[in-house]
Scaffold this motif. Structure first.
Motif, PDB file in Angstrom:
ATOM      1  N   TYR A 219       0.657  -1.041  -0.228  1.00 54.97           N
ATOM      2  CA  TYR A 219      -0.310   0.228  -0.187  1.00 54.97           C
ATOM      3  C   TYR A 219       0.548   1.193  -0.042  1.00 54.97           C
ATOM      4  O   TYR A 219       1.732   1.306   0.791  1.00 54.97           O
ATOM      5  CB  TYR A 219      -0.770  -0.102   1.229  1.00 54.97           C
ATOM      6  CG  TYR A 219      -1.838   1.451   1.555  1.00 54.97           C
ATOM      7  CD1 TYR A 219      -2.678   1.264   0.355  1.00 54.97           C
ATOM      8  CD2 TYR A 219      -1.383   2.543   2.568  1.00 54.97           C
ATOM      9  CE1 TYR A 219      -3.053   3.172   0.883  1.00 54.97           C
ATOM     10  CE2 TYR A 219      -1.755   3.361   2.527  1.00 54.97           C
ATOM     11  CZ  TYR A 219      -2.865   3.152   2.099  1.00 54.97           C
ATOM     12  OH  TYR A 219      -4.061   4.873   2.293  1.00 54.97           O
ATOM     13  N   GLN A 220       0.341   2.293  -0.775  1.00 52.00           N
ATOM     14  CA  GLN A 220       1.315   3.655  -1.300  1.00 52.00           C
ATOM     15  C   GLN A 220       0.339   4.511  -0.772  1.00 52.00           C
ATOM     16  O   GLN A 220      -0.941   4.677  -1.783  1.00 52.00           O
ATOM     17  CB  GLN A 220       1.879   3.493  -2.816  1.00 52.00           C
ATOM     18  CG  GLN A 220       2.528   2.280  -2.416  1.00 52.00           C
ATOM     19  CD  GLN A 220       4.296   2.749  -1.863  1.00 52.00           C
ATOM     20  OE1 GLN A 220       4.387   4.135  -1.402  1.00 52.00           O
ATOM     21  NE2 GLN A 220       4.906   1.770  -1.453  1.00 52.00           N
ATOM     22  N   VAL A 222      -2.303   7.364  -0.188  1.00 48.98           N
ATOM     23  CA  VAL A 222      -2.541   8.682  -1.085  1.00 48.98           C
ATOM     24  C   VAL A 222      -2.493   9.849  -0.631  1.00 48.98           C
ATOM     25  O   VAL A 222      -3.769  10.268   0.303  1.00 48.98           O
ATOM     26  CB  VAL A 222      -3.872   8.483  -1.857  1.00 48.98           C
ATOM     27  CG1 VAL A 222      -3.948   9.299  -3.523  1.00 48.98           C
ATOM     28  CG2 VAL A 222      -3.339   6.816  -3.004  1.00 48.98           C
ATOM     29  N   GLU A 223      -2.486  10.863  -0.885  1.00 46.58           N
ATOM     30  CA  GLU A 223      -2.891  12.879  -0.118  1.00 46.58           C
ATOM     31  C   GLU A 223      -3.661  12.543   0.126  1.00 46.58           C
ATOM     32  O   GLU A 223      -5.093  13.037  -0.682  1.00 46.58           O
ATOM     33  CB  GLU A 223      -1.548  13.386  -0.526  1.00 46.58           C
ATOM     34  CG  GLU A 223      -1.486  14.715  -0.081  1.00 46.58           C
ATOM     35  CD  GLU A 223      -0.792  16.300  -0.931  1.00 46.58           C
ATOM     36  OE1 GLU A 223      -0.563  17.040  -0.066  1.00 46.58           O
ATOM     37  OE2 GLU A 223      -0.203  15.770  -1.460  1.00 46.58           O
ATOM     38  N   GLN A 225      -6.071  11.201   1.664  1.00 43.05           N
ATOM     39  CA  GLN A 225      -7.350   9.973   1.664  1.00 43.05           C
ATOM     40  C   GLN A 225      -7.063   9.686   2.743  1.00 43.05           C
ATOM     41  O   GLN A 225      -5.581   8.779   3.117  1.00 43.05           O
ATOM     42  CB  GLN A 225      -7.084   8.966   0.227  1.00 43.05           C
ATOM     43  CG  GLN A 225      -7.804   8.913  -0.880  1.00 43.05           C
ATOM     44  CD  GLN A 225      -7.374   8.412  -1.855  1.00 43.05           C
ATOM     45  OE1 GLN A 225      -7.431   7.542  -1.795  1.00 43.05           O
ATOM     46  NE2 GLN A 225      -8.094   9.399  -3.617  1.00 43.05           N
TER      47      GLN A 225
END
Length: 284
Positions: A219-220, A222-223, A225
């Motif tokens: 998982y990366q 997300v700004e 979120q």
């Protein structure tokens, strides 16, 4: 559990979608789950094989269904009109073996020495054909994708090459090249699979996988979120099950147990999953 042809065909036809590549997998190049979201491309490739899956992606729904019907007929070995779990396991294993064989044959035939009917491949020939370097040349340490250099890739390939070279003569037979190209398929190559996975996930290069590196492999953020709930669950999984000695990180043996759990049959698990998805009425 037995399933009729039409039901299984319809479910398998639905298993086509976007591509989400990550580390190589036993049955598919896809992740079975993107985070906690089910990735149907994994099932698509596991059932059809990787090349046929790509071909099916470009067919009309009607033609896909027709061809799937022909495939299901092959899977039903006893010709009773149903597909059993054992028949599906055998088929998945067959498609994986077929992919490996075809992949090796395709790549093996690209080497000049092999084209000249030489039964073995030298490291220098492999290096020249794959990377374009003459034997006396050293690769530049210039950065490639994801921060990996030619030097990194060559060192990694050389380590894998040496492990595949079982008689240590510096050359690979076709069988040894198969182990080199698909180390996940050979027991004596599994240490290499563990080492390469550790190197991929261990971003700070301290020789261990931290919980943040473990999560980062899946998982990366997300700004703007919020972090999905499943990420917190994975952190708990890491602390409870992955980090066996409780030191806050995974070493090589813990990574092995993560990616190569004992007594886990990928083909059997995928067959059960496909049958579960196809058995709409959940009738045994």
């Amino acid at each position: 559990m037995n399933l009729t042809y039409p039901l299984l065909c319809i479910v398998l036809l639905a298993h086509a979608g976007c591509t989400i590549p990550r580390h190589h997998k036993p049955l598919s190049e896809q992740d079975h789950y993107d985070g906690k979201e089910h990735n149907e491309d994994y099932d698509h490739e596991a059932f059809l094989g990787r090349e046929q899956a790509d071909e099916f992606d470009h067919l009309s729904p009607e033609e896909s269904l027709r061809r799937l019907g022909l495939l299901v007929d092959k899977i039903d070995k006893d010709k009773d009109g149903f597909v059993t779990e054992n028949e599906l396991v055998d088929w998945i294993k067959f498609t994986q073996k077929r992919y490996v064989t075809e992949d090796v044959n395709r790549q093996w035939g690209t080497f000049e020495a092999v084209q000249q009917n030489t039964a073995e491949l030298s490291w220098d020939e492999y290096k020249k054909t794959t990377y374009g370097f003459e034997p006396e040349e050293d690769p530049e340490d210039s950065e490639q994708t994801h921060g990996i250099t030619y030097k990194n890739m060559l060192e990694r390939d050389r380590r894998r090459w040496d492990r595949a070279d079982q008689n240590q003569d510096g050359r690979l037979t076709k069988d040894e090249y198969t182990d080199f190209l698909h180390p996940e398929e050979a027991t004596h190559m599994l240490d290499v699979v563990v080492t390469e996975t550790l190197e991929d996930v261990d971003k700070d290069k301290d020789g261990f996988v931290s919980v943040d590196e473990y999560i980062g492999d899946m998982y990366q953020p997300v700004e703007g979120q919020a972090e999905p709930e499943w990420v917190a669950t994975e952190r708990e999984q890491f602390a409870t099950f992955r980090d066996k000695d409780g030191d806050g990180k995974m070493g090589a043996e813990e990574v092995r147990q993560w990616i190569l759990p004992e007594d886990y049959d990928h083909s059997g698990a995928e067959a059960k999953h496909l049958l579960f998805e196809a058995d709409a009425n959940k009738v045994n």
